[in-house]
Design a protein around this motif. Structure first.
Motif, PDB file in Angstrom:
ATOM      1  N   VAL A  45       0.841  -1.198   0.000  1.00 22.14           N
ATOM      2  CA  VAL A  45       0.000   0.000   0.000  1.00 22.14           C
ATOM      3  C   VAL A  45       0.880   1.253   0.000  1.00 22.14           C
ATOM      4  N   ASP A  46       1.887   1.262   0.853  1.00 17.59           N
ATOM      5  CA  ASP A  46       2.787   2.416   0.932  1.00 17.59           C
ATOM      6  C   ASP A  46       3.520   2.652  -0.387  1.00 17.59           C
ATOM      7  N   GLU A  47       3.892   1.557  -1.052  1.00 17.38           N
ATOM      8  CA  GLU A  47       4.586   1.672  -2.334  1.00 17.38           C
ATOM      9  C   GLU A  47       3.687   2.371  -3.363  1.00 17.38           C
ATOM     10  N   TYR A  48       2.416   2.011  -3.391  1.00 19.08           N
ATOM     11  CA  TYR A  48       1.485   2.632  -4.329  1.00 19.08           C
ATOM     12  C   TYR A  48       1.199   4.087  -3.960  1.00 19.08           C
ATOM     13  N   ILE A  49       1.086   4.365  -2.681  1.00 17.00           N
ATOM     14  CA  ILE A  49       0.873   5.753  -2.263  1.00 17.00           C
ATOM     15  C   ILE A  49       2.061   6.609  -2.694  1.00 17.00           C
ATOM     16  N   SER A  50       3.253   6.103  -2.476  1.00 16.08           N
ATOM     17  CA  SER A  50       4.454   6.837  -2.901  1.00 16.08           C
ATOM     18  C   SER A  50       4.442   7.077  -4.402  1.00 16.08           C
ATOM     19  N   GLU A  65      -6.086  13.731   6.262  1.00 16.32           N
ATOM     20  CA  GLU A  65      -6.020  12.377   6.811  1.00 16.32           C
ATOM     21  C   GLU A  65      -7.163  11.533   6.266  1.00 16.32           C
ATOM     22  N   GLU A  66      -8.330  12.136   6.135  1.00 19.15           N
ATOM     23  CA  GLU A  66      -9.485  11.425   5.583  1.00 19.15           C
ATOM     24  C   GLU A  66      -9.227  11.035   4.124  1.00 19.15           C
ATOM     25  N   ASP A  67      -8.648  11.961   3.351  1.00 17.47           N
ATOM     26  CA  ASP A  67      -8.315  11.676   1.952  1.00 17.47           C
ATOM     27  C   ASP A  67      -7.297  10.543   1.858  1.00 17.47           C
ATOM     28  N   ARG A  68      -6.316  10.581   2.740  1.00 20.19           N
ATOM     29  CA  ARG A  68      -5.274   9.545   2.729  1.00 20.19           C
ATOM     30  C   ARG A  68      -5.877   8.180   3.066  1.00 20.19           C
ATOM     31  N   GLN A  69      -6.788   8.136   4.030  1.00 18.89           N
ATOM     32  CA  GLN A  69      -7.434   6.872   4.383  1.00 18.89           C
ATOM     33  C   GLN A  69      -8.266   6.353   3.216  1.00 18.89           C
ATOM     34  N   GLU A  70      -8.966   7.253   2.542  1.00 18.01           N
ATOM     35  CA  GLU A  70      -9.761   6.850   1.386  1.00 18.01           C
ATOM     36  C   GLU A  70      -8.851   6.333   0.267  1.00 18.01           C
ATOM     37  N   LEU A  71      -7.733   7.021   0.058  1.00 18.58           N
ATOM     38  CA  LEU A  71      -6.759   6.582  -0.936  1.00 18.58           C
ATOM     39  C   LEU A  71      -6.237   5.185  -0.591  1.00 18.58           C
ATOM     40  N   GLU A  72      -5.903   4.974   0.675  1.00 15.70           N
ATOM     41  CA  GLU A  72      -5.420   3.661   1.114  1.00 15.70           C
ATOM     42  C   GLU A  72      -6.465   2.578   0.863  1.00 15.70           C
ATOM     43  N   MET A  73      -7.717   2.860   1.165  1.00 12.69           N
ATOM     44  CA  MET A  73      -8.775   1.867   0.953  1.00 12.69           C
ATOM     45  C   MET A  73      -8.944   1.550  -0.533  1.00 12.69           C
ATOM     46  N   ASN A  74      -8.877   2.582  -1.369  1.00 15.33           N
ATOM     47  CA  ASN A  74      -8.969   2.364  -2.818  1.00 15.33           C
ATOM     48  C   ASN A  74      -7.799   1.525  -3.329  1.00 15.33           C
ATOM     49  N   LEU A  79      -5.515  -3.579  -5.177  1.00 17.56           N
ATOM     50  CA  LEU A  79      -4.529  -4.651  -5.014  1.00 17.56           C
ATOM     51  C   LEU A  79      -5.199  -6.008  -4.850  1.00 17.56           C
ATOM     52  N   LEU A  80      -6.325  -6.040  -4.151  1.00 20.42           N
ATOM     53  CA  LEU A  80      -7.058  -7.303  -4.012  1.00 20.42           C
ATOM     54  C   LEU A  80      -7.569  -7.782  -5.369  1.00 20.42           C
ATOM     55  N   PHE A 131       8.879  -1.761 -10.310  1.00 20.05           N
ATOM     56  CA  PHE A 131       7.504  -1.417  -9.949  1.00 20.05           C
ATOM     57  C   PHE A 131       6.696  -1.122 -11.211  1.00 20.05           C
ATOM     58  N   LEU A 132       7.272  -0.333 -12.102  1.00 20.54           N
ATOM     59  CA  LEU A 132       6.586   0.026 -13.341  1.00 20.54           C
ATOM     60  C   LEU A 132       6.332  -1.213 -14.203  1.00 20.54           C
ATOM     61  N   GLU A 133       7.296  -2.103 -14.291  1.00 20.62           N
ATOM     62  CA  GLU A 133       7.117  -3.321 -15.082  1.00 20.62           C
ATOM     63  C   GLU A 133       6.036  -4.220 -14.474  1.00 20.62           C
ATOM     64  N   ARG A 134       5.967  -4.295 -13.154  1.00 27.14           N
ATOM     65  CA  ARG A 134       4.895  -5.066 -12.502  1.00 27.14           C
ATOM     66  C   ARG A 134       3.534  -4.452 -12.817  1.00 27.14           C
ATOM     67  N   GLU A 135       3.470  -3.140 -12.813  1.00 27.89           N
ATOM     68  CA  GLU A 135       2.224  -2.451 -13.131  1.00 27.89           C
ATOM     69  C   GLU A 135       1.794  -2.713 -14.574  1.00 27.89           C
ATOM     70  N   ILE A 136       2.756  -2.696 -15.470  1.00 30.91           N
ATOM     71  CA  ILE A 136       2.450  -2.986 -16.878  1.00 30.91           C
ATOM     72  C   ILE A 136       1.920  -4.404 -17.001  1.00 30.91           C
ATOM     73  N   LYS A 137       2.556  -5.346 -16.310  1.00 27.18           N
ATOM     74  CA  LYS A 137       2.098  -6.742 -16.346  1.00 27.18           C
ATOM     75  C   LYS A 137       0.659  -6.838 -15.830  1.00 27.18           C
TER      76      LYS A 137
END
Length: 142
Positions: A45-50, A65-74, A79-80, A131-137
């Motif tokens: 999750v932290d990797e994607y936020i970064s 903080e609310e936006d960050r929590q919503e971002l984390e949930m998304n 990821l699931l 990371f970018l190659e994993r995302e492309i995959k």
């Protein structure tokens, strides 16, 4: 006597640092969600936020903080879904080839005008090429 105190303090310091690094490592790999035995870790999750914040560094300044929590949930939801797709692909012998990934990477690199500019942008944004190659995959699997 003084030397033995210093050695004793150094031993305590080393043990404390090791304990802290183990705690930090455990926190990063802590599961934040799971489905059918597939887990999403806080580190993922932290990797994607970064990555997201690296695309618009100024945007992170206005993230409540609310936006960050919503971002984390998304991100966790996404990821699931990716993990479910990966499992489905694996179970059904659907594979993304390195050639498919390379074609997409070549397209991205050419949009930068070449490898040097592309690598410079990755470095500037703190994005790992893996990371970018994993995302492309993952995008190809979708």
């Amino acid at each position: 006597m003084q030397k033995s105190k210093i050695i004793y303090l150094l031993k305590i310091l080393i043990v404390s640092l090791l304990a802290l690094s183990m705690i930090f490592s455990a926190a990063c790999s802590q599961s934040v969600a799971a489905i059918n035995g597939m887990e999403v870790t806080q580190k993922e999750v932290d990797e994607y936020i970064s990555f997201i914040l690296s695309q618009d560094p100024e945007g992170g300044e206005f993230l409540t903080e609310e936006d960050r929590q919503e971002l984390e949930m998304n991100i966790i939801d996404s990821l699931l879904v990716v993990k479910i797709l990966q499992k489905y692909a694996e179970d059904n012998n659907i594979f993304v080839t390195q050639e498919e990934i390379d074609l997409q990477m070549d397209s991205i690199i050419s949009s930068y005008g070449g490898e040097d500019a592309f690598e410079a942008d990755l470095e500037e944004k703190g994005v790992e090429r893996d990371f970018l190659e994993r995302e492309i995959k993952n995008q190809i699997l979708r």
